[in-house]
Each structure stands twice: as structure tokens, then as C-alpha cells.
Design an enzyme around this catalytic site. Sequence first.
Site, PDB file in Angstrom:
ATOM      1  CB  ALA A 176     -12.184  -5.917   2.121  1.00 21.94           C
ATOM      2  CG  ASP A 177      -7.260  -1.312   2.002  1.00 21.99           C
ATOM      3  OD1 ASP A 177      -6.426  -2.046   2.558  1.00 21.99           O
ATOM      4  OD2 ASP A 177      -7.208  -0.068   2.059  1.00 21.99           O
ATOM      5  CB  SER A 178     -11.350  -0.273   5.850  1.00 20.37           C
ATOM      6  OG  SER A 178     -12.298  -1.257   5.534  1.00 20.37           O
ATOM      7  CD  GLU A 190      -2.928  -1.120   2.302  1.00 22.71           C
ATOM      8  OE1 GLU A 190      -2.838  -0.241   3.186  1.00 22.71           O
ATOM      9  OE2 GLU A 190      -3.776  -2.033   2.341  1.00 22.71           O
TER      10      GLU A 190
END
Length: 190
Positions: free
Chosen positions: A68-70, A32
Site C-alpha cells: 500500500a501507499d498513501s 518513490e
Amino acid sequence: MELILGSQSSARANLLKEHGIKFEQKALYFDEESLKTTDPREFVYLACKGKLEKAKELLANNCVIVVADSVVSVDNRMQRKAQSKREALEFLKRQNGNEIEVLTCSALISPKLEWLDLSVFRARLKAFDPSEIEKYLESGLWQESAGCVRLEDFHRPYIKSSSKNLSVGLGLNVEGLLGALKLGAKIASL
């Protein structure tokens, strides 16, 4: 068909368990830090797309993979996982008594279907109790969550009002995922 959760998140794993979804949990590594954007929506979308590309490498096994990513946004300022107790305190100060948004990008890939969703959970928070902040920081639980937001415990008593889609706030759009799984099953049976 086997379902793989491509995430180390215990909150995401718990959401799947609560909905009776059987799965195997595997970590997918996506850097990221390579993403240069500071826009919360763009960041979470690109991070999820990056994880989805990594998931495609595992698809040979005829399985369904969920990633998923938050991130958290306060006044459109992105909060990822805090790197130190000091940064965690800064995040909590910014959230204190304000509205927070948890932006979650969820995706599913199977041999016949690809689904991607970006959803937002909003919560207006009351002021935090300073002694509870100190206990929370000492517990280290903040290290596991974007923006140090833990709706399942620390933040829960401080929610004044919120949107209805709590699973998005916990890191996975389960309602959307269930719809995608049903659609995938229909497509596979054709």
C-alpha cells in the site's frame, strides 16, 4: 497460504492485527523519488504499482503479498512524508481548519489473484491548538506518516466530520482487502 505485508508501516500492521489477519512484515524497497508527478492520485497509484512489481519478485514462495501507499491532499496539493520539522509545520498549517484527503492505494497479489484499489478518506478538521502542534512536532511521530497525518492520535480530536472508511485514512483499505482475501480463497479452492 502465508500473507506478507510489504510495508514497514506500524499503522498498517496494527490494522491487520485488529482484524485478526496473521502476517509477516517485510520491507519492499521502491524508489518513490523516481516518480515525477505532483498529482496526488496519480502518485499514490504509481507508487503502489511500483511496490506491487517489487512484490512479484517474492511470489515464488506461493504466498499472498499486500502492499500500500498513501499521500495526503489539501486543496489538491500533495503532501508526502515531511523531510524536516519546518516542512511538517507547513503541512500542518495547510491542513489547519481545512478538509484533508488521505489517498490510499492498496494492492494484493497471489499466484492466482491480483487486486488493486485506490480509495479516499476525507476529514474536515477544526483549528489545531498551537501548543499541541509544538508538542507533536517535538515528539517526532509526524515523521512516520504521509502529510504528518496521524488519525490514530494527533489529528483525532480535531476531526469535525469524516467519511466512514477510517482504515483508508490509516493507510490500508482493510474492508476491500478482506473481500479480496475471500475471493482469493474461493479461487484457490477451485
